[in-house]
Write a protein that holds these residues in place. Structure first.
Motif, PDB file in Angstrom:
ATOM      1  N   MET A  20      22.551  -6.334  -0.390  1.00 32.83           N
ATOM      2  CA  MET A  20      21.225  -6.740  -0.837  1.00 32.83           C
ATOM      3  C   MET A  20      20.470  -7.377   0.322  1.00 32.83           C
ATOM      4  SD  MET A  20      19.122  -9.463  -1.846  1.00 32.83           S
ATOM      5  CE  MET A  20      20.126 -10.866  -2.249  1.00 32.83           C
ATOM      6  N   GLU A  21      19.234  -6.937   0.516  1.00 31.20           N
ATOM      7  CA  GLU A  21      18.373  -7.507   1.556  1.00 31.20           C
ATOM      8  C   GLU A  21      17.064  -7.972   0.930  1.00 31.20           C
ATOM      9  OE1 GLU A  21      17.859  -5.666   5.292  1.00 31.20           O
ATOM     10  OE2 GLU A  21      19.810  -4.664   5.273  1.00 31.20           O
ATOM     11  N   TRP A  22      16.578  -9.114   1.397  1.00 31.42           N
ATOM     12  CA  TRP A  22      15.328  -9.670   0.874  1.00 31.42           C
ATOM     13  C   TRP A  22      14.549 -10.299   2.017  1.00 31.42           C
ATOM     14  CZ3 TRP A  22      13.397 -14.648   1.016  1.00 31.42           C
ATOM     15  CH2 TRP A  22      12.285 -14.910   0.227  1.00 31.42           C
ATOM     16  N   SER A  23      13.215 -10.186   1.965  1.00 26.63           N
ATOM     17  CA  SER A  23      12.334 -10.814   2.943  1.00 26.63           C
ATOM     18  C   SER A  23      11.177 -11.468   2.214  1.00 26.63           C
ATOM     19  CB  SER A  23      11.803  -9.782   3.939  1.00 26.63           C
ATOM     20  OG  SER A  23      10.804 -10.365   4.759  1.00 26.63           O
ATOM     21  N   ILE A  24      10.749 -12.610   2.719  1.00 26.06           N
ATOM     22  CA  ILE A  24       9.630 -13.329   2.112  1.00 26.06           C
ATOM     23  C   ILE A  24       8.341 -12.513   2.192  1.00 26.06           C
ATOM     24  CG2 ILE A  24       8.768 -14.579   4.131  1.00 26.06           C
ATOM     25  CD1 ILE A  24       8.684 -17.080   2.325  1.00 26.06           C
ATOM     26  N   ASP A  25       8.315 -11.534   3.076  1.00 23.35           N
ATOM     27  CA  ASP A  25       7.127 -10.692   3.207  1.00 23.35           C
ATOM     28  C   ASP A  25       6.821  -9.944   1.916  1.00 23.35           C
ATOM     29  OD1 ASP A  25       6.926 -11.501   5.838  1.00 23.35           O
ATOM     30  OD2 ASP A  25       8.055  -9.788   6.605  1.00 23.35           O
ATOM     31  N   HIS A  26       7.845  -9.789   1.060  1.00 23.80           N
ATOM     32  CA  HIS A  26       7.656  -9.067  -0.193  1.00 23.80           C
ATOM     33  C   HIS A  26       7.078  -9.954  -1.295  1.00 23.80           C
ATOM     34  CE1 HIS A  26      11.238  -6.521   1.390  1.00 23.80           C
ATOM     35  NE2 HIS A  26      10.085  -6.111   1.903  1.00 23.80           N
ATOM     36  N   ALA A  27       6.974 -11.271  -1.039  1.00 24.49           N
ATOM     37  CA  ALA A  27       6.492 -12.212  -2.052  1.00 24.49           C
ATOM     38  C   ALA A  27       5.013 -12.523  -1.848  1.00 24.49           C
ATOM     39  CB  ALA A  27       7.308 -13.506  -1.984  1.00 24.49           C
ATOM     40  N   PRO A  28       4.276 -12.812  -2.925  1.00 20.86           N
ATOM     41  CA  PRO A  28       2.869 -13.233  -2.786  1.00 20.86           C
ATOM     42  C   PRO A  28       2.778 -14.505  -1.943  1.00 20.86           C
ATOM     43  CG  PRO A  28       3.447 -12.876  -5.095  1.00 20.86           C
ATOM     44  CD  PRO A  28       4.710 -12.790  -4.325  1.00 20.86           C
ATOM     45  N   ILE A  29       1.730 -14.644  -1.162  1.00 20.20           N
ATOM     46  CA  ILE A  29       1.609 -15.773  -0.237  1.00 20.20           C
ATOM     47  C   ILE A  29       1.744 -17.106  -0.956  1.00 20.20           C
ATOM     48  CG2 ILE A  29       0.012 -17.001   1.290  1.00 20.20           C
ATOM     49  CD1 ILE A  29      -1.006 -14.314   2.266  1.00 20.20           C
ATOM     50  N   GLU A  30       1.068 -17.297  -2.077  1.00 29.39           N
ATOM     51  CA  GLU A  30       1.094 -18.584  -2.764  1.00 29.39           C
ATOM     52  C   GLU A  30       2.407 -18.830  -3.502  1.00 29.39           C
ATOM     53  OE1 GLU A  30      -1.030 -20.921  -2.281  1.00 29.39           O
ATOM     54  OE2 GLU A  30      -2.161 -19.587  -0.964  1.00 29.39           O
ATOM     55  N   GLY A  31       3.226 -17.813  -3.651  1.00 25.44           N
ATOM     56  CA  GLY A  31       4.487 -17.989  -4.379  1.00 25.44           C
ATOM     57  C   GLY A  31       5.720 -17.874  -3.498  1.00 25.44           C
ATOM     58  N   ARG A  32       5.518 -18.022  -2.181  1.00 23.24           N
ATOM     59  CA  ARG A  32       6.636 -17.779  -1.263  1.00 23.24           C
ATOM     60  C   ARG A  32       7.739 -18.833  -1.359  1.00 23.24           C
ATOM     61  NH1 ARG A  32       4.333 -15.101   4.372  1.00 23.24           N
ATOM     62  NH2 ARG A  32       3.960 -13.043   3.433  1.00 23.24           N
ATOM     63  N   ILE A  33       7.378 -20.101  -1.553  1.00 24.98           N
ATOM     64  CA  ILE A  33       8.395 -21.145  -1.679  1.00 24.98           C
ATOM     65  C   ILE A  33       9.219 -20.912  -2.942  1.00 24.98           C
ATOM     66  CG2 ILE A  33       8.810 -23.607  -2.003  1.00 24.98           C
ATOM     67  CD1 ILE A  33       8.028 -22.900   0.819  1.00 24.98           C
ATOM     68  N   ASP A  34       8.540 -20.618  -4.063  1.00 25.73           N
ATOM     69  CA  ASP A  34       9.247 -20.362  -5.319  1.00 25.73           C
ATOM     70  C   ASP A  34      10.156 -19.148  -5.190  1.00 25.73           C
ATOM     71  OD1 ASP A  34       7.974 -22.499  -6.493  1.00 25.73           O
ATOM     72  OD2 ASP A  34       6.409 -21.279  -7.444  1.00 25.73           O
ATOM     73  N   ALA A  35       9.690 -18.110  -4.514  1.00 20.54           N
ATOM     74  CA  ALA A  35      10.495 -16.903  -4.348  1.00 20.54           C
ATOM     75  C   ALA A  35      11.734 -17.186  -3.500  1.00 20.54           C
ATOM     76  CB  ALA A  35       9.661 -15.798  -3.701  1.00 20.54           C
ATOM     77  N   THR A  36      11.570 -18.021  -2.461  1.00 14.68           N
ATOM     78  CA  THR A  36      12.711 -18.378  -1.607  1.00 14.68           C
ATOM     79  C   THR A  36      13.721 -19.209  -2.384  1.00 14.68           C
ATOM     80  OG1 THR A  36      11.262 -18.368   0.327  1.00 14.68           O
ATOM     81  CG2 THR A  36      13.395 -19.444   0.565  1.00 14.68           C
TER      82      THR A  36
END
Length: 267
Positions: free
Chosen positions: A1-17
């Protein structure tokens, strides 16, 4: 599994991380001095025979996690972490974790963790249940600690973790159990005293088997470290690690066994 913050909305990046870290480690609360658009985070995870190998790249931030469990149950995990670049500060230690440093942490204890600069790390998350299976003599989990990754068995352990991080995708699943067992055995020996339970470890048992094999076959001309390693289903590096805590090398023990046999014949 690979994940990058680039795939998350800018305002929701902390929550996504936070969500992706929870899936791979435990529940974390993050805050970052950087603007959401500038915050960096990447994660890659591979399963390894019951453990999880997690490679992360994280920008400067503060991470906090409450203890996951109060007792040593089957869900409690140990995190063996090697810092490949950057610096992090853990509350329990005065000096930061720098490039090449390695430490052990536990999901049943609170973590206060500050990433001082962009950091790249590799972690092996080992369930306590799995560690007990490989090390039946260890009755209590090891304490959180720093591990010397620059000399001795700690150096072998850090090299092994780096190798796994680079090559795990090319390793067949049939080899995962042996690789996981090797890491846990090296970790047990590399732990600072009095945590090490060397006499009870899988490595100690394998060393005894290797010694018995040498005693049985030392008179054969083709006996070599490579043959001994193959006979026990371990790598040549791991075989040398088994003998690293003793007073002789693999080749030295073979030669000593042959010399002692010659001496007995002469007398």
């Amino acid at each position: 599994m690979e994940w990058s913050i680039d795939h998350a909305p800018i305002e929701g990046r902390i929550d996504a991380t936070e969500a992706i870290l929870k899936d791979s480690f435990q529940r974390w609360s993050l805050s970052s001095p950087a603007k959401p658009a500038a915050f960096q985070a990447k994660l890659r995870r591979h399963e390894l025979a019951g453990a999880s190998l997690v490679c992360t790249v994280t920008g400067a931030c503060v991470e906090q996690s409450p203890p996951g469990h109060s007792s040593f149950d089957d869900e409690f995990c140990l995190g063996l972490q090697l810092n490949l670049s950057g610096r992090v500060q853990l509350q329990q230690w005065d000096t930061p974790i720098c490039e090449g440093d390695m430490f052990l942490w536990r999901t049943d204890q609170r973590q206060d963790y500050e990433v001082l600069e962009r950091t790249h790390s590799v972690s092996l998350m080992i369930p306590w249940k799995l560690m007990r299976e490989h090390l039946p003599g260890r009755k209590q989990p090891p304490a959180a600690c720093r591990i010397d990754s620059h000399t001795g068995v700690g150096s072998l352990l850090s090299q092994h973790l780096m190798g796994l991080a680079k090559e795990i995708g090319a390793v067949p699943p049939s080899a995962h159990v042996a690789l996981c067992r090797m890491v846990i055995g090296l970790l047990d020996i590399a732990l600072p005293e009095p945590e090490s339970t060397t006499r009870f470890t899988t490595m100690a048992a394998l060393r005894e088997r290797a010694l018995a094999y040498i005693a049985q076959h030392f008179q054969e001309d083709d006996l070599s470290p490579a043959r001994i390693a193959a006979a026990h289903g371990i790598s040549l590096r791991y075989l040398h690690a088994l003998f690293a805590q003793g007073d002789t090398t693999v080749v030295g023990h073979i030669l000593e066994s042959r010399l002692q046999a010659c001496w007995r014949t002469l007398v």
